[in-house]
Design a protein around this motif. Structure first.
Motif, PDB file in Angstrom:
ATOM      1  N   ILE A  21       0.842  -1.204   0.000  1.00  0.00           N
ATOM      2  CA  ILE A  21       0.000   0.000   0.000  1.00  0.00           C
ATOM      3  C   ILE A  21       0.874   1.249   0.000  1.00  0.00           C
ATOM      4  O   ILE A  21       0.596   2.228  -0.690  1.00  0.00           O
ATOM      5  CB  ILE A  21      -0.965   0.001   1.208  1.00  0.00           C
ATOM      6  CG1 ILE A  21      -2.025  -1.101   1.023  1.00  0.00           C
ATOM      7  CG2 ILE A  21      -1.634   1.363   1.372  1.00  0.00           C
ATOM      8  CD1 ILE A  21      -2.887  -1.330   2.242  1.00  0.00           C
ATOM      9  N   ARG A  22       1.956   1.192   0.786  1.00  0.00           N
ATOM     10  CA  ARG A  22       2.857   2.333   0.863  1.00  0.00           C
ATOM     11  C   ARG A  22       3.495   2.635  -0.500  1.00  0.00           C
ATOM     12  O   ARG A  22       3.720   3.781  -0.855  1.00  0.00           O
ATOM     13  CB  ARG A  22       3.941   2.062   1.917  1.00  0.00           C
ATOM     14  CG  ARG A  22       4.790   3.281   2.270  1.00  0.00           C
ATOM     15  CD  ARG A  22       5.479   3.135   3.615  1.00  0.00           C
ATOM     16  NE  ARG A  22       6.546   2.164   3.609  1.00  0.00           N
ATOM     17  CZ  ARG A  22       6.516   0.986   4.237  1.00  0.00           C
ATOM     18  NH1 ARG A  22       5.431   0.622   4.925  1.00  0.00           N
ATOM     19  NH2 ARG A  22       7.540   0.160   4.195  1.00  0.00           N
ATOM     20  N   LEU A  66       6.037  -1.989 -11.225  1.00  0.00           N
ATOM     21  CA  LEU A  66       6.762  -2.139  -9.965  1.00  0.00           C
ATOM     22  C   LEU A  66       7.867  -1.091  -9.846  1.00  0.00           C
ATOM     23  O   LEU A  66       8.013  -0.424  -8.813  1.00  0.00           O
ATOM     24  CB  LEU A  66       7.350  -3.550  -9.885  1.00  0.00           C
ATOM     25  CG  LEU A  66       8.073  -3.948  -8.596  1.00  0.00           C
ATOM     26  CD1 LEU A  66       7.141  -3.863  -7.394  1.00  0.00           C
ATOM     27  CD2 LEU A  66       8.659  -5.351  -8.720  1.00  0.00           C
ATOM     28  N   ASP A  67       8.612  -0.916 -10.924  1.00  0.00           N
ATOM     29  CA  ASP A  67       9.723   0.034 -10.905  1.00  0.00           C
ATOM     30  C   ASP A  67       9.232   1.468 -10.729  1.00  0.00           C
ATOM     31  O   ASP A  67       9.815   2.249  -9.969  1.00  0.00           O
ATOM     32  CB  ASP A  67      10.515  -0.090 -12.210  1.00  0.00           C
ATOM     33  CG  ASP A  67      11.780   0.753 -12.196  1.00  0.00           C
ATOM     34  OD1 ASP A  67      12.624   0.524 -11.321  1.00  0.00           O
ATOM     35  OD2 ASP A  67      11.908   1.639 -13.057  1.00  0.00           O
ATOM     36  N   GLU A  68       8.146   1.796 -11.412  1.00  0.00           N
ATOM     37  CA  GLU A  68       7.588   3.150 -11.290  1.00  0.00           C
ATOM     38  C   GLU A  68       7.182   3.451  -9.846  1.00  0.00           C
ATOM     39  O   GLU A  68       7.417   4.544  -9.333  1.00  0.00           O
ATOM     40  CB  GLU A  68       6.373   3.302 -12.212  1.00  0.00           C
ATOM     41  CG  GLU A  68       5.799   4.704 -12.231  1.00  0.00           C
ATOM     42  CD  GLU A  68       4.570   4.826 -13.134  1.00  0.00           C
ATOM     43  OE1 GLU A  68       3.863   5.834 -13.021  1.00  0.00           O
ATOM     44  OE2 GLU A  68       4.331   3.897 -13.929  1.00  0.00           O
ATOM     45  N   ALA A  69       6.597   2.458  -9.187  1.00  0.00           N
ATOM     46  CA  ALA A  69       6.166   2.639  -7.793  1.00  0.00           C
ATOM     47  C   ALA A  69       7.369   2.834  -6.872  1.00  0.00           C
ATOM     48  O   ALA A  69       7.363   3.695  -5.981  1.00  0.00           O
ATOM     49  CB  ALA A  69       5.350   1.435  -7.352  1.00  0.00           C
ATOM     50  N   ILE A  70       8.415   2.051  -7.115  1.00  0.00           N
ATOM     51  CA  ILE A  70       9.608   2.143  -6.264  1.00  0.00           C
ATOM     52  C   ILE A  70      10.315   3.487  -6.467  1.00  0.00           C
ATOM     53  O   ILE A  70      10.718   4.153  -5.510  1.00  0.00           O
ATOM     54  CB  ILE A  70      10.564   0.967  -6.561  1.00  0.00           C
ATOM     55  CG1 ILE A  70       9.908  -0.354  -6.118  1.00  0.00           C
ATOM     56  CG2 ILE A  70      11.909   1.148  -5.858  1.00  0.00           C
ATOM     57  CD1 ILE A  70      10.613  -1.597  -6.626  1.00  0.00           C
ATOM     58  N   SER A  74      10.764   7.020  -4.112  1.00  0.00           N
ATOM     59  CA  SER A  74      12.188   7.159  -3.743  1.00  0.00           C
ATOM     60  C   SER A  74      12.614   6.081  -2.760  1.00  0.00           C
ATOM     61  O   SER A  74      13.369   6.338  -1.807  1.00  0.00           O
ATOM     62  CB  SER A  74      12.449   8.550  -3.134  1.00  0.00           C
ATOM     63  OG  SER A  74      12.075   9.554  -4.038  1.00  0.00           O
ATOM     64  N   TYR A  75      12.127   4.867  -3.011  1.00  0.00           N
ATOM     65  CA  TYR A  75      12.373   3.794  -2.056  1.00  0.00           C
ATOM     66  C   TYR A  75      13.803   3.275  -2.163  1.00  0.00           C
ATOM     67  O   TYR A  75      14.422   2.904  -1.163  1.00  0.00           O
ATOM     68  CB  TYR A  75      11.380   2.654  -2.274  1.00  0.00           C
ATOM     69  CG  TYR A  75      11.399   1.651  -1.156  1.00  0.00           C
ATOM     70  CD1 TYR A  75      10.739   1.914   0.048  1.00  0.00           C
ATOM     71  CD2 TYR A  75      12.122   0.477  -1.278  1.00  0.00           C
ATOM     72  CE1 TYR A  75      10.798   1.008   1.102  1.00  0.00           C
ATOM     73  CE2 TYR A  75      12.174  -0.441  -0.242  1.00  0.00           C
ATOM     74  CZ  TYR A  75      11.517  -0.162   0.955  1.00  0.00           C
ATOM     75  OH  TYR A  75      11.573  -1.055   1.993  1.00  0.00           O
ATOM     76  N   LEU A  76      14.341   3.222  -3.398  1.00  0.00           N
ATOM     77  CA  LEU A  76      15.711   2.782  -3.616  1.00  0.00           C
ATOM     78  C   LEU A  76      16.413   3.764  -4.543  1.00  0.00           C
ATOM     79  O   LEU A  76      15.765   4.433  -5.358  1.00  0.00           O
ATOM     80  CB  LEU A  76      15.738   1.383  -4.266  1.00  0.00           C
ATOM     81  CG  LEU A  76      15.236   0.192  -3.444  1.00  0.00           C
ATOM     82  CD1 LEU A  76      15.217  -1.061  -4.318  1.00  0.00           C
ATOM     83  CD2 LEU A  76      16.109  -0.043  -2.223  1.00  0.00           C
TER      84      LEU A  76
END
Length: 633
Positions: A21-22, A66-70, A74-76
Motif C-alpha cells: 500500500i505504501r 513495480l519500478d515506477e512505484a519504487i 524514492s524507495y531505492l
C-alpha cells in the motif's frame, strides 16, 4: 503452537500488505495470499528481504509498474544493483519484441537500459550496468555468445532447435515406393495438375518418398510450391491415410488456406499443440500423434513456438515438412528460425526458384522476384494486364485508391447479392503497412466502407479498435482480432431460426482465430445496448460467430477489413490487391514487406503512390537483419 503460527502469518501478511500500500501498488486479499504463499513460504523470503529488494515481487507485477512505484516513492536509489539487474533483464525482453533479434551487443543492452531506467549516461553508471550483466550471467539468466548477449531461456530454445533439426537431417524412415512406382506416381500427379514438374519439384517428391525426418520446401511466389507440397502429402496419404496428416501454420488464415489448397486438414500451431491460453497440452511428455506434419508459412514462426512444436514431435514416428518463402516477412516474435535453417543448411532443402509467367502481358511474378532480390523492377511504370503503378502524391493517393475501388463496386455488390461471400472476401483487398495516420488502415477503412457499403443500414454497432471506436454495419467486411473461443452457430441453423423467428439460444463454443475475415449478416440491438449482438459469417469456416455488444465494446475483437495490414494479409490470397506507397511509411518500407504484400495478389496488383517510396520499399534490405543465437551455432 498453532495460534502462534497463525499470529505470525497474520502479522507477516499485514506487514506485507502495508508495504505494498505504501508503494501504491494494487493489492487485494487474493493477490496478497498468492504473494505470501509464493514469495515468503515457497521461496523462503522474509519481510526484510522484500523490504531490501522489492523486485522480488516481479512475477506479480510488471517491471514497469513495480519500478515506477519504487522510483516514485524514492524507495531505492536509481542505480541500486537489484534495480539494474531486473531492469536489464526487462530491457532484453523488450529488445526481443522491438527488434526480433535473440542476440544483442553489450552496447545495445546498455543503451536500452539507460533509456528505460532513465539513468545518467556516464562511465560510472555504465560500469554498474556491466556489473549487473555479470550478475545475470552468474545466476544463469544470461548467456554470452561470440561477445554478444542473450537470455539463457532463448539460448536453450534455439540450441534445441538447432540440435533437433541437425540431428534429424539425415535420418529417414525408408522408402514409401520403389523408384519405378514413384515414377508412375509422379506421372499421375503431372496428369492431375496438367503440367510437367520441374526437376526441383521432382526432387522434393523424392525427399518425401525417402521419408526424411525433417526436410524443407522453400518456394518463390509463382514457382509451384503449393502444387509440390500437395503431391508430397498425397504420397504420404497412400501409406498412412488422410487422418494421419495435418497442415499447420501460425495464423488461422494461413492454416485455413493451407487446408483449402492442399486438401488436407489444417489448424493453427497453437491449436495443434493444445494451447489453453497459458500453456501447451502437447510437449516432451505428450507427443503429437501424426505420421506427417506440414508447417506452412514457416517464416512466421518465432523461436519459442518452433521450440514448442519440435519438442512435441516424436521423429521416430513423425515426418516434419517445413514450407515457406524466405523473402516474406519475418516472425513478429523473436527469432529468424526459417531463414537461419536455410542459411545454415542444417537439413535437406529444395528451393523452387523458377517463376512461371503465363503471358508476356503479365508481369506480377517478375516484379515480385525483382523485389525479392532488392532490385527495382524494370519498366514498372508501364501498364500491364496484372500490374499497374499509379504515380501520385498527397491527397491524390487517396483519390486514386477511391477511384480504383469504385470500379469494383458493381461486381462486388453482385457477389454479395448472390450470397457469394467467400468470393467477395477474396475479390478485392487494400493492404497497407501501418494502422494510424492518413494512409493507415483505420482511415482507409472508413473511406472504403463509404464506397463498398454506401447504403449503410440504420442498425450499427460501435466496435472498440486500438485507439478508437468504429461503426460497423450490416454487410460490412470485418476481421476478427484475437485467438479466442466464441459463440458460433451453423449457417443452416441460423437461417432456420431467422425464417421461423426463433430466438437463438443454442450455440457452440468454437475457437475463432486472429485474422479471419467475414461479413456482418445481421445486427440485433437491444434496449440496454448490452445484450444486442452482431452476427458475422466466416465463409472459410462456414459458421456464424455471435458477438455481444458488451464484448466488442470492452475488448478488441472486431474491426473493418476493407484495408488490412501486411502482417494480417500474410498467408492469404486476393484476386485484386491495392497497396498505397507513400513516404509516410518510410521507416517500415523494406523489400520483405513489399514482396509479402504484392504476392498476395493473384490477378491484379495496383501500387498507388510515390516513386521514391516504391524504390525504397523495393530495394531496402538492410534494416531487416536479425542477430540470432541459432545463426551463431
Amino acid at each position: 503452537m498453532f495460534n502462534q503460527l497463525q499470529k505470525y502469518t497474520d502479522d507477516t501478511k499485514t506487514e506485507l500488505k502495508n508495504f505494498l500500500i505504501r508503494l501504491e501498488l494494487n493489492i487485494d486479499n487474493e493477490l496478497l495470499d498468492a504473494v505470501y504463499e509464493r514469495v515468503i513460504i515457497k521461496e523462503n523470503n522474509s519481510i526484510d528481504d522484500i523490504l531490501s529488494n522489492p523486485y522480488i515481487l516481479i512475477e506479480f507485477y510488471q517491471f514497469n509498474i513495480l519500478d515506477e512505484a519504487i522510483v516514485k516513492n524514492s524507495y531505492l536509489p536509481l542505480d541500486n544493483i537489484n534495480r539494474l539487474v531486473h531492469g536489464i533483464n526487462n530491457c532484453v525482453d523488450k529488445l526481443f519484441f522491438q527488434t526480433g533479434s535473440t542476440l544483442f551487443s553489450h552496447t545495445a543492452v546498455l543503451d536500452e537500459a539507460l533509456r528505460t531506467l532513465k539513468l545518467k549516461d556516464d562511465e560510472i553508471i555504465r560500469e554498474r550496468l556491466i556489473v549487473a550483466i555479470d550478475v545475470l550471467k552468474k545466476v544463469g539468466l544470461f548467456v554470452s555468445l561470440n561477445g554478444m548477449l542473450s537470455t539463457k531461456k532463448m539460448y536453450d530454445f534455439e540450441k534445441f532447435i538447432y540440435n533437433t533439426i541437425k540431428g534429424n537431417s539425415e535420418r529417414t524412415k525408408g522408402k514409401i515406393k520403389s523408384d519405378a512406382e514413384l515414377s508412375l506416381f509422379i506421372l499421375a500427379e503431372e496428369n492431375r495438375v496438367g503440367f510437367k514438374f520441374s526437376e526441383k519439384q521432382i526432387s522434393i517428391i523424392y525427399l518425401g518418398n525417402e521419408q526424411y525426418n525433417i526436410f524443407v520446401l522453400n518456394g518463390y511466389a509463382g514457382a509451384g510450391k503449393t502444387t509440390s507440397a500437395q503431391s508430397v502429402l498425397k504420397l504420404y496419404e497412400g501409406k498412412y491415410g488422410r487422418d494421419k496428416i495435418i497442415c499447420c501454420a501460425l495464423s488461422g488464415v494461413a492454416a485455413s488456406r493451407a487446408k483449402s489448397v492442399t486438401g488436407f486438414n489444417g489448424m493453427t500451431v497453437h491449436s495443434l499443440l493444445g494451447y489453453d491460453g497459458e500453456k501447451f497440452a502437447k510437449g516432451e511428455e505428450n507427443k503429437l500423434d501424426y505420421a506427417v506434419i506440414m508447417l506452412d508459412e514457416a517464416g512466421m514462426v518465432g523461436s519459442e513456438l518452433m521450440y514448442s512444436l519440435l519438442s512435441s514431435i516424436d521423429f521416430s514416428k513423425t515426418t516434419l515438412l517445413i514450407a515457406g518463402d524466405s523473402a516474406q516477412l519475418q516472425s513478429i516474435d523473436a527469432g529468424d528460425v526459417y531463414n537461419n535453417i536455410l542459411t545454415k543448411k542444417i537439413c535437406k532443402i529444395v528451393t523452387l526458384d523458377k517463376v512461371y509467367r503465363q503471358k508476356e502481358e503479365q508481369i506480377i511474378n517478375v516484379v515480385a522476384q525483382s523485389i525479392r532480390q532488392a532490385i527495382l523492377p524494370n519498366n514498372y511504370q508501364k501498364a500491364y494486364e496484372d500490374f499497374n503503378f499509379q504515380s501520385a502524391t498527397g491527397e491524390n493517393v487517396i483519390q486514386e485508391i477511391k477511384k480504383i475501388a469504385s470500379q469494383y463496386t458493381v461486381p462486388l455488390n453482385e457477389l454479395l447479392k448472390n450470397n457469394k461471400f467467400k468470393e467477395y472476401i477474396s475479390a478485392f483487398q487494400v493492404i497497407a503497412p501501418m494502422r494510424k495516420k492518413e494512409f493507415g488502415i483505420y482511415n482507409l477503412n472508413n473511406l472504403l466502407q463509404a464506397i463498398f457499403n454506401s447504403n449503410l443500414s440504420k442498425d450499427y454497432v460501435l466496435v472498440q479498435t486500438q485507439d478508437q471506436y468504429t461503426k460497423v454495419h450490416i454487410k460490412d467486411k470485418v476481421i476478427h482480432q484475437k485467438n479466442q473461443k466464441m459463440r458460433t452457430i451453423s449457417t443452416t441453423l441460423y437461417e432456420y431460426n431467422k425464417r421461423h423467428n426463433i430466438k437463438i439460444e443454442e450455440f457452440d463454443e468454437t475457437k475463432v482465430f486472429n485474422g479471419q475475415i467475414g461479413i456482418v449478416v445481421d445486427i440485433e440491438p437491444d434496449f440496454d445496448n448490452r445484450r444486442g449482438a452482431v452476427f458475422v459469417y466466416y465463409p472459410e469456416n462456414d459458421y456464424i460467430v455471435i458477438y455481444s455488444f458488451y464484448d466488442i465494446r470492452k475488448s478488441i475483437l472486431l474491426d473493418l477489413a476493407y484495408a488490412i495490414t501486411v502482417h494480417k494479409s500474410q498467408g492469404s490470397q486476393y484476386k485484386t490487391v491495392v497497396m498505397p506507397m507513400v513516404s509516410q511509411y518510410y521507416r517500415m518500407l523494406n523489400n520483405k514487406l513489399v514482396y509479402t504484400a504484392i504476392t498476395r495478389a493473384q490477378s491484379m496488383l495496383y501500387i498507388v503512390g510515390e516513386q521514391s517510396a516504391f524504390k525504397r520499399g523495393a530495394t531496402n534490405k538492410e534494416e531487416i537483419r536479425r542477430d540470432t543465437v541459432l545463426a551463431c551455432l
